[in-house]
Design a protein around this motif. Structure first.
Motif, short mmCIF file in Angstrom:
data_model
loop_
_atom_site.label_atom_id
_atom_site.label_comp_id
_atom_site.label_asym_id
_atom_site.label_seq_id
_atom_site.Cartn_x
_atom_site.Cartn_y
_atom_site.Cartn_z
N GLY A 217 0.81 -1.21 0.00
CA GLY A 217 0.00 0.00 0.00
C GLY A 217 0.84 1.25 0.00
N THR A 218 0.19 2.38 -0.28
CA THR A 218 0.86 3.68 -0.26
C THR A 218 -0.02 4.69 0.46
OG1 THR A 218 -0.10 4.29 -2.42
CG2 THR A 218 2.08 3.28 -2.44
N LEU A 219 0.63 5.67 1.09
CA LEU A 219 -0.05 6.81 1.69
C LEU A 219 0.53 8.06 1.07
CD1 LEU A 219 -0.07 5.87 5.50
CD2 LEU A 219 -1.96 5.67 3.87
N ARG A 220 -0.33 8.95 0.59
CA ARG A 220 0.09 10.17 -0.08
C ARG A 220 -0.43 11.39 0.68
NH1 ARG A 220 -1.30 6.53 -4.48
NH2 ARG A 220 0.54 6.14 -5.78
N ASP A 221 0.48 12.30 1.05
CA ASP A 221 0.09 13.53 1.72
C ASP A 221 1.21 14.54 1.57
OD1 ASP A 221 2.03 12.56 3.45
OD2 ASP A 221 0.74 12.52 5.23
N GLY A 222 1.29 15.51 2.48
CA GLY A 222 2.29 16.56 2.38
C GLY A 222 3.48 16.31 3.27
N GLY A 223 4.67 16.63 2.76
CA GLY A 223 5.90 16.51 3.52
C GLY A 223 6.42 17.87 3.93
N PRO A 224 7.68 17.95 4.34
CA PRO A 224 8.26 19.21 4.80
C PRO A 224 8.69 20.11 3.64
CG PRO A 224 9.89 17.46 4.94
CD PRO A 224 8.61 16.81 4.50
N ASP A 225 8.77 21.41 3.91
CA ASP A 225 9.35 22.38 2.97
C ASP A 225 8.71 22.37 1.59
OD1 ASP A 225 11.19 23.11 4.98
OD2 ASP A 225 12.52 21.48 4.40
N GLY A 226 7.39 22.17 1.53
CA GLY A 226 6.69 22.22 0.26
C GLY A 226 6.70 20.94 -0.53
N ALA A 227 7.46 19.95 -0.12
CA ALA A 227 7.54 18.68 -0.86
C ALA A 227 6.33 17.82 -0.57
CB ALA A 227 8.82 17.92 -0.49
N VAL A 228 5.82 17.13 -1.59
CA VAL A 228 4.75 16.16 -1.36
C VAL A 228 5.38 14.82 -1.01
CG1 VAL A 228 3.07 17.34 -2.80
CG2 VAL A 228 4.60 15.67 -3.84
N ARG A 229 4.65 13.99 -0.29
CA ARG A 229 5.23 12.78 0.30
C ARG A 229 4.40 11.55 -0.06
NH1 ARG A 229 5.70 13.20 6.61
NH2 ARG A 229 3.44 13.42 6.37
#
Length: 294
Positions: A217-229
């Protein structure tokens, strides 16, 4: 439960809209509605476009049809000669000192030829370096060639940064779509779309989950400093009705842009402490990659 908040359209892409965002409740965020299947699909598709660039950068995309072209001219030649073909090349706009990653595709669905160009680069959105994809379809090869020539010449106002009005720059083409992906805060990701029919900006406050048929599985959301995760889990991945996640975390992919030269940057961090990073931008008919491992 996976949830989102629909925001008013970003002025960057949706200049024609007059709607404004509601005033937030000072005691906390407003209640948000569950993600619909259609909205979840839009978010997942936008992330997948960004994730694919990392695989291309390290040469393990798994697609024999996709290649790094030796020059823009040879890429265009192959597009006019081969059926159901995708080439991957770079375009450099010297006037604006900016590189674009370009995927050119030719297909014949139902025997009718369709040409497509996807242009990916970094774009400033409210001070954050978003990853932007501009996808256009053409009914003739001449139209495709004309678009690529305009991109190389730096004569498309939206892509040079001279205008924030995407519709004014792309409405003359057969079909077009602009998608932006970025993270305004840890855990929060924004996906914005614009085309002839759709104007939508979706803010994800909780991860969008994908369960694969093999159990991973994968989880997609927001990371640090504007990067998506994007976080990748092993075959023991599971998520319950309350959104609680269990499973073995394998790696985390952070993707962002660098508006200084239009580069798209992707970094994979593994649980053993190692990493792989690729920074890509278009050159003069080539794709320029800086790969780092450690």
């Amino acid at each position: 439960m996976l949830r989102l908040l629909l925001l008013s359209p970003l002025a960057l892409v949706f200049a024609a809209c007059d709607a404004t965002a509601p005033t937030p409740d000072p005691t906390g965020p407003d209640p948000i509605d569950p993600i619909t299947a259609d909205q979840s699909a839009l978010v997942t598709a936008a992330f997948e476009e960004v994730e694919e660039l990392f695989s291309l950068g390290f040469g393990d995309s798994g697609s024999a049809a996709r290649m790094a072209s030796a020059s823009g001219a040879s890429a265009m030649a192959s597009m006019s000669a081969l059926v159901d073909t995708t080439t991957y090349t770079g375009v450099y706009d010297a006037t604006n000192a900016k590189g674009f990653l370009v995927q050119l595709q030719y297909r014949e669905p139902q025997g009718v030829g369709v040409w497509q160009a996807r242009v990916q680069h970094a774009r400033d959105v409210g001070g954050l370096d978003a990853v932007e994809s501009v996808t256009l379809s053409f009914l003739t090869y001449a139209d495709l060639a004309g678009f690529v020539a305009a991109l190389q010449a730096g004569s498309i106002p939206y892509l040079t940064g001279a205008s924030n009005d995407a519709e004014a720059s792309f409405s003359t083409y057969d079909t077009w779509r602009v998608a932006q992906v970025y993270s305004p805060a840890e855990g929060e990701a924004v996906v914005s779309y614009a085309n002839q029919e759709l104007r939508e900006s979706v803010t994800v406050r909780e991860p969008v989950a994908t369960l694969n048929t093999n159990g991973t599985g994968t989880l997609r959301d927001g990371g640090p400093d504007g990067a998506v995760r994007t976080r990748y889990y092993g075959a023991d991945f599971a998520i319950d009705a309350e959104g609680n996640v269990t499973g073995t975390l394998l790696r985390t992919l952070l993707s962002s842009g660098d508006t200084a030269d239009g580069s798209v940057v992707s970094r994979n961090d593994y649980v053993n402490g190692t990493f792989r990073q690729t920074k890509q931008r278009g050159g003069d008919g080539v794709v320029i990659r800086e790969n780092t491992e450690g």
